[in-house]
Design a protein around this motif. Structure first.
Motif, PDB file in Angstrom:
ATOM      1  N   ALA A   9     -78.038 -22.258  47.827  1.00 46.36           N
ATOM      2  CA  ALA A   9     -77.172 -22.648  46.702  1.00 46.36           C
ATOM      3  C   ALA A   9     -75.911 -21.788  46.617  1.00 46.36           C
ATOM      4  O   ALA A   9     -74.883 -22.250  46.122  1.00 46.36           O
ATOM      5  CB  ALA A   9     -77.950 -22.580  45.395  1.00 46.36           C
ATOM      6  N   ASP A  10     -75.986 -20.566  47.111  1.00 50.30           N
ATOM      7  CA  ASP A  10     -74.811 -19.695  47.084  1.00 50.30           C
ATOM      8  C   ASP A  10     -73.697 -20.208  47.994  1.00 50.30           C
ATOM      9  O   ASP A  10     -72.521 -19.959  47.743  1.00 50.30           O
ATOM     10  CB  ASP A  10     -75.180 -18.268  47.483  1.00 50.30           C
ATOM     11  CG  ASP A  10     -76.045 -17.577  46.443  1.00 50.30           C
ATOM     12  OD1 ASP A  10     -75.957 -17.949  45.248  1.00 50.30           O
ATOM     13  OD2 ASP A  10     -76.817 -16.684  46.819  1.00 50.30           O
ATOM     14  N   CYS A  12     -73.299 -23.501  48.659  1.00 50.38           N
ATOM     15  CA  CYS A  12     -72.936 -24.843  48.212  1.00 50.38           C
ATOM     16  C   CYS A  12     -71.701 -24.788  47.321  1.00 50.38           C
ATOM     17  O   CYS A  12     -71.639 -23.997  46.375  1.00 50.38           O
ATOM     18  CB  CYS A  12     -74.104 -25.466  47.443  1.00 50.38           C
ATOM     19  SG  CYS A  12     -73.762 -27.112  46.783  1.00 50.38           S
ATOM     20  N   VAL A  13     -70.725 -25.660  47.630  1.00 47.35           N
ATOM     21  CA  VAL A  13     -69.503 -25.733  46.827  1.00 47.35           C
ATOM     22  C   VAL A  13     -69.503 -26.953  45.903  1.00 47.35           C
ATOM     23  O   VAL A  13     -68.528 -27.205  45.205  1.00 47.35           O
ATOM     24  CB  VAL A  13     -68.235 -25.722  47.709  1.00 47.35           C
ATOM     25  CG1 VAL A  13     -68.126 -24.425  48.489  1.00 47.35           C
ATOM     26  CG2 VAL A  13     -68.190 -26.938  48.621  1.00 47.35           C
ATOM     27  N   GLY A  14     -70.583 -27.725  45.932  1.00 48.83           N
ATOM     28  CA  GLY A  14     -70.712 -28.863  45.035  1.00 48.83           C
ATOM     29  C   GLY A  14     -69.880 -30.076  45.398  1.00 48.83           C
ATOM     30  O   GLY A  14     -69.523 -30.861  44.526  1.00 48.83           O
ATOM     31  N   MET A  29     -77.036 -34.215  42.367  1.00 53.73           N
ATOM     32  CA  MET A  29     -76.188 -33.170  41.798  1.00 53.73           C
ATOM     33  C   MET A  29     -76.889 -32.581  40.579  1.00 53.73           C
ATOM     34  O   MET A  29     -77.478 -33.291  39.779  1.00 53.73           O
ATOM     35  CB  MET A  29     -74.826 -33.728  41.397  1.00 53.73           C
ATOM     36  CG  MET A  29     -73.953 -34.139  42.572  1.00 53.73           C
ATOM     37  SD  MET A  29     -73.627 -32.816  43.761  1.00 53.73           S
ATOM     38  CE  MET A  29     -72.581 -31.725  42.803  1.00 53.73           C
ATOM     39  N   ASP A  32     -72.924 -28.246  38.969  1.00 52.91           N
ATOM     40  CA  ASP A  32     -71.865 -28.194  39.981  1.00 52.91           C
ATOM     41  C   ASP A  32     -72.396 -27.914  41.380  1.00 52.91           C
ATOM     42  O   ASP A  32     -71.635 -27.555  42.276  1.00 52.91           O
ATOM     43  CB  ASP A  32     -70.810 -27.156  39.591  1.00 52.91           C
ATOM     44  CG  ASP A  32     -71.372 -25.743  39.516  1.00 52.91           C
ATOM     45  OD1 ASP A  32     -72.611 -25.590  39.543  1.00 52.91           O
ATOM     46  OD2 ASP A  32     -70.578 -24.796  39.427  1.00 52.91           O
ATOM     47  N   LYS A  33     -73.696 -28.076  41.588  1.00 51.38           N
ATOM     48  CA  LYS A  33     -74.316 -27.867  42.902  1.00 51.38           C
ATOM     49  C   LYS A  33     -75.211 -29.053  43.236  1.00 51.38           C
ATOM     50  O   LYS A  33     -75.719 -29.737  42.351  1.00 51.38           O
ATOM     51  CB  LYS A  33     -75.204 -26.605  42.899  1.00 51.38           C
ATOM     52  CG  LYS A  33     -74.499 -25.332  42.515  1.00 51.38           C
ATOM     53  CD  LYS A  33     -73.755 -24.751  43.678  1.00 51.38           C
ATOM     54  CE  LYS A  33     -73.122 -23.423  43.272  1.00 51.38           C
ATOM     55  NZ  LYS A  33     -72.541 -22.736  44.385  1.00 51.38           N
ATOM     56  N   SER A  34     -75.423 -29.284  44.519  1.00 53.87           N
ATOM     57  CA  SER A  34     -76.412 -30.287  44.897  1.00 53.87           C
ATOM     58  C   SER A  34     -77.780 -29.607  44.930  1.00 53.87           C
ATOM     59  O   SER A  34     -77.882 -28.377  44.972  1.00 53.87           O
ATOM     60  CB  SER A  34     -76.070 -30.919  46.247  1.00 53.87           C
ATOM     61  OG  SER A  34     -76.000 -29.946  47.245  1.00 53.87           O
ATOM     62  N   ASN A  35     -78.816 -30.419  44.904  1.00 54.63           N
ATOM     63  CA  ASN A  35     -80.164 -29.879  44.829  1.00 54.63           C
ATOM     64  C   ASN A  35     -81.116 -30.856  45.521  1.00 54.63           C
ATOM     65  O   ASN A  35     -81.086 -32.050  45.243  1.00 54.63           O
ATOM     66  CB  ASN A  35     -80.545 -29.707  43.349  1.00 54.63           C
ATOM     67  CG  ASN A  35     -81.821 -28.945  43.171  1.00 54.63           C
ATOM     68  OD1 ASN A  35     -82.149 -28.064  43.935  1.00 54.63           O
ATOM     69  ND2 ASN A  35     -82.546 -29.290  42.128  1.00 54.63           N
ATOM     70  N   CYS A  52     -72.203 -31.025  55.656  1.00 55.78           N
ATOM     71  CA  CYS A  52     -72.058 -29.771  54.905  1.00 55.78           C
ATOM     72  C   CYS A  52     -71.217 -28.779  55.712  1.00 55.78           C
ATOM     73  O   CYS A  52     -71.685 -28.190  56.682  1.00 55.78           O
ATOM     74  CB  CYS A  52     -73.419 -29.168  54.585  1.00 55.78           C
ATOM     75  SG  CYS A  52     -73.281 -27.668  53.572  1.00 55.78           S
ATOM     76  N   ALA A  56     -74.871 -24.856  54.144  1.00 56.90           N
ATOM     77  CA  ALA A  56     -75.802 -24.570  53.052  1.00 56.90           C
ATOM     78  C   ALA A  56     -77.173 -25.218  53.278  1.00 56.90           C
ATOM     79  O   ALA A  56     -78.123 -24.889  52.586  1.00 56.90           O
ATOM     80  CB  ALA A  56     -75.219 -25.044  51.726  1.00 56.90           C
TER      81      ALA A  56
END
Length: 62
Positions: A9-10, A12-14, A29, A32-35, A52, A56
């Motif tokens: 997640a660190d 990831c820029v969303g 989403m 502001d991050k994907s999951n 990506c 990430a």
């Protein structure tokens, strides 16, 4: 045979590209991050890792 998704997640820029490209809706989403919310559905197609640009996402055979 399944697949293990490792998500940083660190990094990831969303951008949401992984959400848009996944054929089985593994990604959603979350703010502001994907999951990865449906990891058990992963086909191992590597579409998400391909889009990506920030490395990430990693997918490995389980």
């Amino acid at each position: 045979m399944g697949y293990k998704i490792t998500f940083d997640a660190d990094k990831c820029v969303g951008c949401g590209q992984c959400v848009d490209i996944c054929p089985v809706s593994v990604w959603e989403m979350d703010g502001d991050k994907s999951n990865p919310v449906n990891e058990e559905e992963c086909l191992g197609c590597d579409s998400c890792t391909g889009v990506c640009e920030h490395d990430a996402i990693t997918i490995e055979e389980d």
